[in-house]
Structure formats: C-alpha cells, structure tokens
Design an enzyme around this catalytic site. Sequence first.
Site, mmCIF file in Angstrom:
data_model
loop_
_atom_site.group_PDB
_atom_site.id
_atom_site.type_symbol
_atom_site.label_atom_id
_atom_site.label_comp_id
_atom_site.label_asym_id
_atom_site.label_seq_id
_atom_site.Cartn_x
_atom_site.Cartn_y
_atom_site.Cartn_z
ATOM 1 N NE ARG A 36 0.283 1.602 4.462
ATOM 2 C CZ ARG A 36 1.479 2.145 4.598
ATOM 3 N NH1 ARG A 36 2.154 2.584 3.563
ATOM 4 N NH2 ARG A 36 2.050 2.256 5.784
ATOM 5 C CE LYS A 38 1.367 7.148 7.209
ATOM 6 N NZ LYS A 38 1.176 5.853 7.824
ATOM 7 C CE LYS A 46 4.843 8.075 10.927
ATOM 8 N NZ LYS A 46 4.957 6.662 10.549
ATOM 9 N NE ARG A 70 -0.055 -5.972 7.458
ATOM 10 C CZ ARG A 70 -1.179 -5.270 7.360
ATOM 11 N NH1 ARG A 70 -2.253 -5.802 6.824
ATOM 12 N NH2 ARG A 70 -1.237 -4.033 7.785
ATOM 13 C CG HIS A 113 7.106 -2.793 12.227
ATOM 14 N ND1 HIS A 113 6.369 -1.669 12.540
ATOM 15 C CD2 HIS A 113 6.243 -3.831 12.352
ATOM 16 C CE1 HIS A 113 5.128 -2.024 12.852
ATOM 17 N NE2 HIS A 113 5.042 -3.333 12.753
ATOM 18 C CD GLU A 132 6.411 0.291 8.746
ATOM 19 O OE1 GLU A 132 6.776 0.684 9.867
ATOM 20 O OE2 GLU A 132 5.237 0.332 8.356
ATOM 21 C CB ALA A 144 -2.560 -6.959 13.410
#
Length: 198
Positions: A36, A38, A46, A70, A113, A132, A144
């Site tokens: 993804r 952001k 942020k 992920r 992470h 990330e 989660a």
Amino acid sequence: MMYQMALEELQNKIKLIQSEWKLRQGYNPIEHVKTRIKEPVSILKKMERKGLELSSENLFNNIHDIAGMRIVCAFVKDIYSLVDHLQMREDLQVIEIKDYIAAPKPNGYQSLHVIVAVPLILLEGQRSIKVEIQLRTLAMDFWASMEHILFYKYDKQVPSHVIKELTEAAKAADELDKKMLSLRKEIIALSENSPADA
C-alpha cells in the site's frame, strides 16, 4: 510514483525469494504479500505529529512508511530467516529493525518491522526509496486485523476490559504460533525417520 516503483521493485525481489525458497527447501514460507501507499492525508497528519515543516526533503528524510509491504509467513522462524536474507542482499539496504515479536507492544501487538532502502535507477541517476516491511505470522495478522476493526468501530475509545481481552487474545495467538511450529517440527522428524518406501 517513486514509492510505487520501489514497491514494485521490492515485490519482484520477494517473488524471486519465494521461487528460490520453494526450489531449495521444498516449500514457500510466505503465505501472502500486500502492499500500500500511504494516503496524502495520513502523511500530512504524521508530519504534523512529528512537528515537521511541510517540505519534500522532510518527507523523504523523516517519513519512512509512505510505501508499505506486509509479508505474512506461516511460522515465526520463517520471519527471522527472511529478515536474515534481506540483510545479506546487496541490492537492498536494511536501515532499521523493530522487533515487536521478541518484545510485543503493551496491548499484545506482535510484528517485525523493517525499513529498507530500495535503489531505483532513474533518468537523473540512482535514488534509494525507503519502504517499511511488516512481517507477521497468520495468527499475528489475524489479531492485528481484528484489533484494527475494533478500534475503528469504537473510534479508538476502547473500554479497558476490551483492551485486556485483546491482550489475552494476542497471547493466545502467540501460543497458537508456538504450537503449530512444534507440530511442524514433529511432522518433519517423523517424515525423516520413516522408510523411503512408506
């Protein structure tokens, strides 16, 4: 565009790792991969939280999760094997590791992470883009996802008894991971000890 390109580049590397792993070890430890970018609103929030002035330089140097991946693995052991492999690669640079598996967050959240720099060859030359990567087991990912749904429904005003229950559920997910790994070891030992023609 650069973050999307970095994600695509990283996805190709992960696909190659999956194929090689399956060829060498007989199974693919990666269950699934999601990516993804952001949302701009989330990025701005942020930056505000971090007290950063709005500039592309601040964005590039201080926000490391604009591009996210992920990776969900079957077992914790596979997560650490994959991270070890990423650290040895010459076509990536591991910048930071936060291990919430070894040291879960107070609410029970577990994940590993990793911030990596993915080199891109652009018309203006090479540029490294940060991505990330969150690595989880299936049980961690289920927990989660459910935690996110509950917090969204309660608009983050979750009653204390629900937080306690969530923490206990995280411990149950961790126990499930350990149990499944133990069963896997037992099955492998049985298959290695059984006659070839059985």
